[in-house]
Design an enzyme around this catalytic site. Structure first.
Site, short mmCIF file in Angstrom:
data_model
loop_
_atom_site.label_atom_id
_atom_site.label_comp_id
_atom_site.label_asym_id
_atom_site.label_seq_id
_atom_site.Cartn_x
_atom_site.Cartn_y
_atom_site.Cartn_z
N LEU A 10 1.06 -1.27 -0.09
CA LEU A 10 -0.09 0.03 -0.05
C LEU A 10 0.96 1.25 0.20
O LEU A 10 1.77 1.26 0.85
CB LEU A 10 -1.04 0.09 1.18
N CYS A 12 5.91 5.47 -4.74
CA CYS A 12 6.19 6.87 -4.38
C CYS A 12 6.39 6.49 -2.86
O CYS A 12 7.54 7.11 -2.40
CB CYS A 12 4.99 7.83 -4.33
N SER A 65 19.60 13.09 -16.62
CA SER A 65 19.79 14.33 -15.89
C SER A 65 18.45 14.85 -15.55
O SER A 65 18.40 16.07 -15.26
CB SER A 65 20.85 15.03 -16.37
N GLY A 66 17.13 14.04 -15.44
CA GLY A 66 16.06 14.72 -15.03
C GLY A 66 16.07 14.57 -13.70
O GLY A 66 17.17 14.53 -12.78
N ALA A 67 14.82 14.72 -12.64
CA ALA A 67 14.97 14.94 -11.19
C ALA A 67 15.37 13.53 -10.70
O ALA A 67 16.33 14.05 -9.57
CB ALA A 67 13.62 15.33 -10.88
N GLU A 124 23.88 12.94 -20.23
CA GLU A 124 22.69 13.24 -20.72
C GLU A 124 22.87 13.52 -22.22
O GLU A 124 23.64 14.38 -22.81
CB GLU A 124 22.07 14.54 -20.05
N ALA A 169 18.20 6.19 -15.31
CA ALA A 169 17.45 6.97 -14.81
C ALA A 169 17.03 7.84 -16.42
O ALA A 169 17.18 8.93 -16.44
CB ALA A 169 17.85 8.25 -14.00
N HIS A 204 10.12 38.99 8.15
CA HIS A 204 11.56 39.00 8.00
C HIS A 204 12.28 38.45 9.21
O HIS A 204 11.57 38.69 10.29
CB HIS A 204 11.90 40.60 7.89
#
Length: 464
Positions: free
Chosen positions: A38, A42, A180-182, A202, A268, A443
């Site tokens: 489950l 991700c 070279s993506g995320a 890349e 990747a 600030h």
């Protein structure tokens, strides 16, 4: 006799489990089918455990540079097994959390491989057992998996996908990251900070190619300064594993092929949607290059069948999947939600430094014919950034000169993945530059740079 439901969701990732909870809230009798764990990729193998790893490498980096903060930390080292163990515990804790949410919301969970056998019908196979389910509505949220190199499939020993890279059997000494993506940049950042000699290859002319060109250029310089070797406009001709590592044949910009040895390689280069063997072909569900075609309510061309998340195509992001799931379920329940649109989905890369963006890049806005006002403010002009010792980076905003619409925002530097949501909210509320200029920012905070960037677009920046 089949088990009866109002809604069945195939896949329990951030799209599926969120959709299940929303459906239960709306009174729909709901079932969810999951073949692994489950929370999907991700939670178990992607967004969450990688952030745990990156947090470790961030702290390790600070410990190695303790003197910059007036501190002493001698003989700093790490235990790779414990680093991985912590990451897996984080994933396990959240997996248990999703189980609890399913129970709390009375969502029936079926473990096994699910496939749609006909409209409104789905079978779940777990070992020798098959369970039949029926529902008027079925949502496909089966996600995606890493794309293999056609000439060198990942073996988990020398050639890794992201899943292998999260549970490394050993620390790479010389690492090749392909893409070279995320995902590629995050793993390059992690392993470089942990002491590996990292090279990124890349094919396209710049790293993080979907980001604004100025952000890509900044990251190129930042990663190079950290010791990462970047080979852009470069192809990989061959990758051959051996007992000691991998041999890579790399084709440079000039066409010259060089051979180099690495201890490990991470692939990747994108993802492949999980649409095989789930019954979509027999039903005639339309796809585009493997991804399922849907409208703004996640409806496919077959009545009663819906699809959400990575299986529907880019952007392949967890928060996109979750939002799609909610819109889809609310439409099923008759609430008439606003159709899902991709125009305001933030993208984040959790490397060091971080990258975050939303909306159009400056180049894309120009291509679309807008007359622009562009603001840019550097981290070095911000008191909080200097105090943190994180004075590298910038915030960039792109406005329509005629209407004041915020067309896009692009950020690189410390904690920008947290800051970007301010611009996402602003775009969702259709805020113009006037409201942003009149907003009071606390600030000292990093968020003040967001204000200064807006002011800068109109020639009003204060601290630069």
């Amino acid at each position: 006799m089949a088990d009866q439901f109002d809604l069945i969701i195939l896949g329990s990732g951030p799209g599926g489990y969120v959709a299940a909870i929303r459906a239960a809230q709306l009174g729909l009798k709901t079932a969810i089918v999951e073949r692994e764990r489950l929370g999907g990729i991700c939670l178990n193998w992607g967004c969450i455990p990688t952030k745990a790893l990156l947090r470790t490498s961030e702290i390790y980096h600070y410990m190695q540079n303790a003197e910059s903060y007036g501190l002493k930390a001698d003989n700093v080292s790490f235990d790779l097994n414990k680093v991985v163990e912590r990451s897996r515990k984080v994933a396990g804790q959240l997996n248990a959390g999703v189980k609890g949410l399913m129970k709390k919301n009375k969502v029936t969970v079926y473990e096994g491989f699910g496939a749609i056998t006909a409209k409104g019908k789905l079978s779940v196979k777990q070992g020798d057992k098959t369970t039949e389910l029926e529902a008027k509505h079925i949502i496909i949220g089966t996600g995606a998996r890493a794309r293999d190199l056609p000439f060198a499939k990942a073996d988990g020993e020398r050639i890794w996908t992201y899943r292998h890279a999260m549970v490394p059997p050993e620390m790479p000494t010389k690492l090749l990251v392909i893409g070279s993506g995320a995902i590629g940049v995050e793993f390059a950042s992690f392993y470089n900070d942990m002491g590996a000699d990292v090279t990124i290859v890349e094919m396209l002319p710049r790293i993080l190619p979907v980001e604004d060109e100025e952000v890509s250029a900044f990251m190129d310089k930042a990663l190079t300064k950290q010791g990462i070797k970047l080979l852009v406009g470069t192809g990989l001709e061959a990758l051959t594993p051996n007992a000691k590592g991998v041999t890579a044949k790399i084709k440079g910009k000039d066409g010259t092929i060089t051979t180099e040895e690495f201890s490990h390689a991470i692939v990747a280069i994108g993802i492949v949607p999980n649409t095989e063997n789930i019954g979509i072909e027999a039903l005639g569900i339309k796809t585009d290059r493997g991804h399922i075609d849907v409208d703004g309510y996640a409806r496919t061309n077959v009545e009663g069948i819906y699809a959400i998340g990575d299986v529907t195509g880019a952007p392949w992001l967890a928060h996109k999947a979750s939002h799609e799931g909610v819109v889809c379920v609310e439409a099923i329940a008759g609430l008439n939600p606003h159709p899902f649109e991709k125009w305001n989905i933030p993208g984040c890369t959790y490397s060091r430094p971080q990258v975050a963006s939303v909306g159009l890049t400056e180049a894309k806005a120009k291509e679309a014919g807008y007359e622009l006002k562009v603001g840019k403010f550097p981290f070095i002009g911000n008191g909080k950034a200097i105090a943190l010792g994180e004075a590298e980076g910038f915030v960039k905003t792109v406005f329509d000169a005629k209407t004041g619409e915020l067309l896009g925002a692009h950020m690189v530097g410390a904690e920008v993945t947290e800051l970007i949501q301010g611009y996402v909210v602003a775009r969702q509320l259709e805020t113009t530059e006037a409201e942003l200029m009149e907003t009071v920012f606390a600030h000292p905070t990093l968020s003040e740079m967001m204000h200064e960037s807006v002011l800068g677009a109109y020639g009003r920046a204060i601290h630069i």
